[in-house]
Structure formats: C-alpha cells, structure tokens
Design a protein around this motif. Structure first.
Motif, PDB file in Angstrom:
ATOM      1  N   PHE A 100      -0.665 -15.184  89.929  1.00 30.54           N
ATOM      2  CA  PHE A 100      -0.176 -13.937  89.038  1.00 30.54           C
ATOM      3  C   PHE A 100      -1.907 -13.387  88.232  1.00 30.54           C
ATOM      4  O   PHE A 100      -2.144 -12.163  88.014  1.00 30.54           O
ATOM      5  CB  PHE A 100       0.167 -15.266  87.581  1.00 30.54           C
ATOM      6  N   TYR A 104      -2.277  -9.044  89.130  1.00 28.05           N
ATOM      7  CA  TYR A 104      -1.442  -8.733  88.108  1.00 28.05           C
ATOM      8  C   TYR A 104      -2.447  -8.403  86.853  1.00 28.05           C
ATOM      9  O   TYR A 104      -2.596  -7.001  86.706  1.00 28.05           O
ATOM     10  CB  TYR A 104      -0.212  -9.019  87.428  1.00 28.05           C
ATOM     11  N   ILE A 105      -3.410  -9.167  86.658  1.00 27.49           N
ATOM     12  CA  ILE A 105      -4.650  -9.099  85.674  1.00 27.49           C
ATOM     13  C   ILE A 105      -5.504  -8.263  86.426  1.00 27.49           C
ATOM     14  O   ILE A 105      -6.312  -7.415  86.424  1.00 27.49           O
ATOM     15  CB  ILE A 105      -4.699 -10.232  84.848  1.00 27.49           C
ATOM     16  N   CYS A 138       1.539  -8.418  81.205  1.00 29.92           N
ATOM     17  CA  CYS A 138       0.534  -9.581  81.666  1.00 29.92           C
ATOM     18  C   CYS A 138       0.020 -10.243  80.258  1.00 29.92           C
ATOM     19  O   CYS A 138       1.197 -11.733  80.254  1.00 29.92           O
ATOM     20  CB  CYS A 138      -0.460  -9.601  82.134  1.00 29.92           C
TER      21      CYS A 138
END
Length: 219
Positions: A100, A104-105, A138
C-alpha cells in the motif's frame, strides 16, 4: 565487513532499507552511489542501476529492492525486534501495508515529483491530477485504519512502518495531509520522531534544495 549497502541519502527507498539497519544496529559498509567508484560498482553488480542494493559478501548475494533487503536482513541479520511478525496473519497484513505505501502513496508522490522535472511541453497534467486524487483516497483509508493505533500493523514497528516513513514524509510535501486526516498526521509525526527514521532524515538534509518544486521549511 560482510554487508555493503549501495544508496543515496536523499533517496526515499534507500531510507526504507536504512531504517531496519539502524533499528537492529547492523554493521554495514555504506557505498554512496554519487561516489564514482561506488556508482560503477553498483552498475557492475546490478546493471539496472537502481538503488538501494545490499551485497552480502559472506553469501555472495546481491539484493536489490528495499522490501527484499528488509526480509533478508530480518532472516540473516536479525535485530532485537523482527521487522516481519511470526504470526502468519500479521505477516500477511504487514506485506499488504508495505505494498500500500509503496504502490499507492509512494507511487503517487513520485508521479507528481517526476512530472515537475519534465519540460513544460512534456508534462502530464491528467496523470498528476490522478495522483493527487489517489493520495486523498489513501489518506482517508489510512486515517480510519490508524484510529487508536500506534504502528501500522499490530503493536510493533515493522516492515510496514519502514515503508510508511519515507512515503508519508515526502507525500506530505507534495500533497499535505492536513487537518482532515489527524490520525495520519499523528502517525507521520511518530514515525519522524523515531531515532532510526530521524537519522535517515537528518542525513538527507543537505540535499533538500534538489527536491523538485522546493522543499517546505519544516520537518
């Protein structure tokens, strides 16, 4: 010394692998890739020439990719506290959070900063807008998850937090977390206060002028 670590102090993914080295107090030889000799060595060992790269001279292994490096260190050069929990369910959760933060970040902030380095006629306004939207999603998901929690998974600092520290450090520079996500802001503050993370941050301070778009006068 058995371990050689090829890195640059300003690289966020290098921070990710440095943090567990500092957490465990593992001895290693630092090889900064902005040194011509170390840079040439890196290319011979790993022709892709991305970093970080860990070389274990005792086993002859050359390991790229921060998550792989951390798992290897956890197995062969463990510290007092493991970076991956023994419990299979928690271990799976740690790997999920690691992906994650990276995909995503970290991926979104790199899209934004990378676009700033392009010539004006090559920029991707649509892609950058998508990255900002992804960071909003997020932050919202993570804010709910971090309610009442100190670290990303379970009660202990782990691989997931090693991924979170550089991702949230830099993402807040390009897309501020703000007051809307207090749990994420508090989590970021805890990460930045941890000695292993602070050590990585402080070593990178001389390079802040190179951050695309300028680094904020904080952190």
């Amino acid at each position: 010394m058995a371990l050689a670590f090829y890195y640059h102090p300003f690289s966020s993914y290098c921070w990710k692998a440095l943090i567990p080295l500092y957490e465990a107090g593992t001895a290693f030889t630092p090889r900064r890739v902005d040194d011509p000799e170390a840079g040439a060595e890196l290319k011979r060992r790993w022709p892709i020439a991305r970093f970080p790269v860990l070389v274990d001279e005792a086993s002859g292994l050359t390991l790229p990719e921060a998550s792989v490096i951390i798992e290897y260190l956890d197995t062969h050069y463990p510290g007092a506290r493991p970076m991956l929990p023994a419990d299979p369910q928690l271990r799976l959760e740690v790997r999920l959070l690691d992906r994650f933060f990276d995909n995503y970040i970290h991926g979104s902030l790199q899209k934004i900063t990378g676009d700033r380095l392009r010539a004006a006629d090559k920029r991707d306004a649509h892609g950058v807008a998508e990255a900002h939207t992804m960071l909003d999603k997020c932050y919202a998901w993570l804010d709910e998850r971090m309610q009442g929690k100190e670290w990303a998974v379970g009660n202990d600092f782990s691989l997931a937090d090693c991924a979170a520290a550089p991702a949230l450090f830099y993402s807040d520079w390009v897309h501020p977390i703000g007051d809307a996500h207090p749990n994420v802001a508090a989590y970021r503050a805890r990460l930045l206060a941890r000695p292993s993370v602070k050590r990585a941050i402080d070593a990178a301070r001389p390079f802040r002028a190179f951050f695309p778009g300028g680094a904020p006068d904080r952190d």
